[in-house]
Design a protein around this motif. Sequence first.
Motif, mmCIF file in Angstrom:
data_model
loop_
_atom_site.group_PDB
_atom_site.id
_atom_site.type_symbol
_atom_site.label_atom_id
_atom_site.label_comp_id
_atom_site.label_asym_id
_atom_site.label_seq_id
_atom_site.Cartn_x
_atom_site.Cartn_y
_atom_site.Cartn_z
ATOM 1 N N ASP A 118 27.501 -9.477 0.822
ATOM 2 C CA ASP A 118 27.912 -10.398 1.874
ATOM 3 C C ASP A 118 28.393 -11.680 1.209
ATOM 4 O OD1 ASP A 118 28.503 -11.079 4.461
ATOM 5 O OD2 ASP A 118 26.536 -11.909 4.907
ATOM 6 N N TRP A 119 29.168 -12.472 1.919
ATOM 7 C CA TRP A 119 29.753 -13.683 1.363
ATOM 8 C C TRP A 119 29.985 -14.687 2.476
ATOM 9 C CZ3 TRP A 119 34.401 -14.668 3.680
ATOM 10 C CH2 TRP A 119 35.054 -13.576 4.261
ATOM 11 N N LYS A 120 30.275 -15.915 2.073
ATOM 12 C CA LYS A 120 30.611 -16.932 3.060
ATOM 13 C C LYS A 120 31.591 -17.927 2.459
ATOM 14 C CE LYS A 120 26.847 -20.241 2.146
ATOM 15 N NZ LYS A 120 25.773 -21.026 2.776
ATOM 16 N N ILE A 121 32.389 -18.539 3.326
ATOM 17 C CA ILE A 121 33.313 -19.590 2.917
ATOM 18 C C ILE A 121 32.534 -20.896 2.840
ATOM 19 C CG2 ILE A 121 35.377 -20.894 3.538
ATOM 20 C CD1 ILE A 121 36.312 -18.412 5.088
ATOM 21 N N GLN A 276 14.077 -21.035 5.804
ATOM 22 C CA GLN A 276 14.769 -19.981 6.544
ATOM 23 C C GLN A 276 14.583 -20.116 8.048
ATOM 24 O OE1 GLN A 276 13.472 -15.812 6.958
ATOM 25 N NE2 GLN A 276 15.206 -15.260 5.669
ATOM 26 N N GLN A 277 13.449 -20.674 8.461
ATOM 27 C CA GLN A 277 13.217 -20.858 9.887
ATOM 28 C C GLN A 277 14.228 -21.808 10.536
ATOM 29 O OE1 GLN A 277 10.331 -19.763 12.355
ATOM 30 N NE2 GLN A 277 11.219 -18.169 11.045
ATOM 31 N N GLU A 278 14.886 -22.622 9.715
ATOM 32 C CA GLU A 278 15.918 -23.526 10.233
ATOM 33 C C GLU A 278 17.252 -22.818 10.423
ATOM 34 O OE1 GLU A 278 15.303 -26.503 11.186
ATOM 35 O OE2 GLU A 278 13.304 -26.811 10.330
ATOM 36 N N ALA A 279 17.364 -21.570 9.980
ATOM 37 C CA ALA A 279 18.633 -20.848 10.039
ATOM 38 C C ALA A 279 18.937 -20.402 11.462
ATOM 39 C CB ALA A 279 18.595 -19.630 9.108
ATOM 40 N N ASP A 280 20.229 -20.317 11.747
ATOM 41 C CA ASP A 280 20.712 -19.736 12.994
ATOM 42 C C ASP A 280 21.299 -18.373 12.637
ATOM 43 O OD1 ASP A 280 21.467 -19.321 15.572
ATOM 44 O OD2 ASP A 280 23.169 -20.687 15.538
ATOM 45 N N PRO A 281 20.547 -17.284 12.814
ATOM 46 C CA PRO A 281 20.969 -15.983 12.275
ATOM 47 C C PRO A 281 22.352 -15.553 12.751
ATOM 48 C CG PRO A 281 18.716 -15.900 13.064
ATOM 49 C CD PRO A 281 19.280 -17.209 13.532
ATOM 50 N N GLU A 282 23.163 -15.118 11.787
ATOM 51 C CA GLU A 282 24.491 -14.589 12.066
ATOM 52 C C GLU A 282 24.565 -13.160 11.546
ATOM 53 O OE1 GLU A 282 27.276 -16.159 13.345
ATOM 54 O OE2 GLU A 282 26.367 -18.118 13.695
ATOM 55 N N GLU A 283 25.410 -12.345 12.168
ATOM 56 C CA GLU A 283 25.625 -10.987 11.684
ATOM 57 C C GLU A 283 26.343 -11.035 10.335
ATOM 58 O OE1 GLU A 283 27.504 -8.372 14.380
ATOM 59 O OE2 GLU A 283 25.989 -8.581 15.943
ATOM 60 N N PRO A 284 26.187 -9.980 9.500
ATOM 61 C CA PRO A 284 26.847 -9.955 8.201
ATOM 62 C C PRO A 284 28.357 -10.140 8.267
ATOM 63 C CG PRO A 284 25.166 -8.272 8.295
ATOM 64 C CD PRO A 284 25.260 -8.861 9.675
ATOM 65 N N MET A 285 28.988 -9.840 9.418
ATOM 66 C CA MET A 285 30.437 -9.982 9.517
ATOM 67 C C MET A 285 30.879 -11.444 9.599
ATOM 68 S SD MET A 285 31.178 -8.881 13.473
ATOM 69 C CE MET A 285 30.471 -7.268 13.235
ATOM 70 N N SER A 286 29.961 -12.384 9.788
ATOM 71 C CA SER A 286 30.329 -13.791 9.869
ATOM 72 C C SER A 286 30.881 -14.271 8.534
ATOM 73 C CB SER A 286 29.113 -14.632 10.267
ATOM 74 O OG SER A 286 29.411 -16.018 10.146
ATOM 75 N N LYS A 287 31.945 -15.074 8.582
ATOM 76 C CA LYS A 287 32.583 -15.574 7.363
ATOM 77 C C LYS A 287 31.989 -16.894 6.895
ATOM 78 C CE LYS A 287 36.985 -13.309 8.445
ATOM 79 N NZ LYS A 287 36.453 -12.551 9.575
ATOM 80 N N TYR A 288 30.981 -17.390 7.613
ATOM 81 C CA TYR A 288 30.431 -18.696 7.267
ATOM 82 C C TYR A 288 28.921 -18.671 7.063
ATOM 83 C CZ TYR A 288 35.072 -20.211 8.640
ATOM 84 O OH TYR A 288 36.428 -20.357 8.717
ATOM 85 N N SER A 289 28.373 -17.497 6.835
ATOM 86 C CA SER A 289 26.948 -17.367 6.542
ATOM 87 C C SER A 289 26.734 -16.102 5.723
ATOM 88 C CB SER A 289 26.111 -17.308 7.823
ATOM 89 O OG SER A 289 26.372 -16.103 8.519
ATOM 90 N N ILE A 290 25.569 -16.019 5.068
ATOM 91 C CA ILE A 290 25.223 -14.841 4.271
ATOM 92 C C ILE A 290 24.009 -14.155 4.878
ATOM 93 C CG2 ILE A 290 24.262 -14.087 2.055
ATOM 94 C CD1 ILE A 290 26.095 -15.975 0.649
#
Length: 461
Positions: A118-121, A276-290
Amino acid sequence: MPMYRKSFASLSISPHKLKVVKLSRDKKRCMVAASIDVPDGLIVSGKLTDRKALTNLIKTLWKSNSVNEKTVGLILPEVTTFMKSFQVPMVELDDLDEAVRWQVAEFLPTNHEDMVLDWKIVAKNEKAYEVLSLAISKSSLSDYVGSVVDAGLLPLLVETTSISLERIAESADVSKVVLYRSRGVAVVVTIASKKVLSSSVVYEPTDEQLINNVSQILSRSSLSPVSRVAVCGNGLTQDFVNNLHARVGVPVDLLHPKKEGLPDEKLQEYIIPLSQQEADPEEPMSKYSINLLPPEWVTRYRKEIRDLRLWTVSLIGSTVFWPCFLLMIGTYVYLSQRSAQLDAESKETSQIDLNAVSAEINKINAEVSKANQAVSSLRSPSEFINKATAKLVSGVSVSSFNLNLETKKMKITGVANSRGELLAFKQSLESEKSFLKVNLPIASLLILSLIHISEPTRQAE
């Protein structure tokens, strides 16, 4: 795309400890902070040697601390992953994933088909994207995620210590080295302008080794001069911090995010899962999170959510159907008794106008007939949803059904892999006699990648 659930517990896995943290919904109060020792040899060089043993440890940790949350985010040992930051020439966003995977394949130690990536911009300019990538072997990821699933939990987010450190240290735009130290291991991450430039893991380090490691990193960071050093973890002493400051010659800060319900002496021990509890979970397809969550679990999670929504629709339909049905039955009984009563009165009283009584009975019978027709025409919403679901074709997944019993229309929303599969689904629906008309928005036929379905379907009378 945001994941469906926002509430989750964070489970940090290391060779010596399992730690779980759960914050309140407003992220201000710590509701759970607990840990359990990991036996020596269970995790060696980041690899899990006994999946069942880890599953039992997770079950014990949850049960002994009365953790009710079933959805979890995982933080895996840093050594299990491969991280790299690099630039990708400016391309269309739809083509960026292919470009990143092609470039990442050059530094992966094994075939990229054996890895989950996975990757992010993290930044961009007129000519290129700055990308941070993270990869892990499929076998290692399967062992860790499988242990969590075997413990009866649902994985939502998978990341590493470096990503958590980036999140907790990203409040400033200055370049810094972040040092996390815990029992038997230390992770050193270089962060510049809110992006990870490098990370390293040191096992069983002495104070002198860590200070030398940080000094070497600072000496090699000429392209992005480091102006500060941040430290955290439960393996720190004041003497170590003072010696580090004297050696590196830049300010040394202690990362110390306060949370209600968590004593200061426990904060450093749980700082990684707290981050990690501060994270807003995104699916792996998101380009701005891992998020290293395996694709098959993303599919499974979507299916479970869809099934839950169908069950909810059925439950709501039942709560509407049965009261109406009972009301109709009650009305029918009442009107039948009233009709019988009037019939008896007409026989006992000779002075009653027989024509008037007959008209009244006919009126009551007409009302009873209407009530019978209403009861017989009342149909459960789940009947139409089940019929639509039965007409699904390969390559089409449905995320929601919107059924309006008053207008007798149903809207189906989802995703199709191609136009052909979308049209096949439309034809499949048209073959069901319960659906009088199937409308397919023209916009769905103009999308070049995955086809997003939004089909209004009129149900049969």
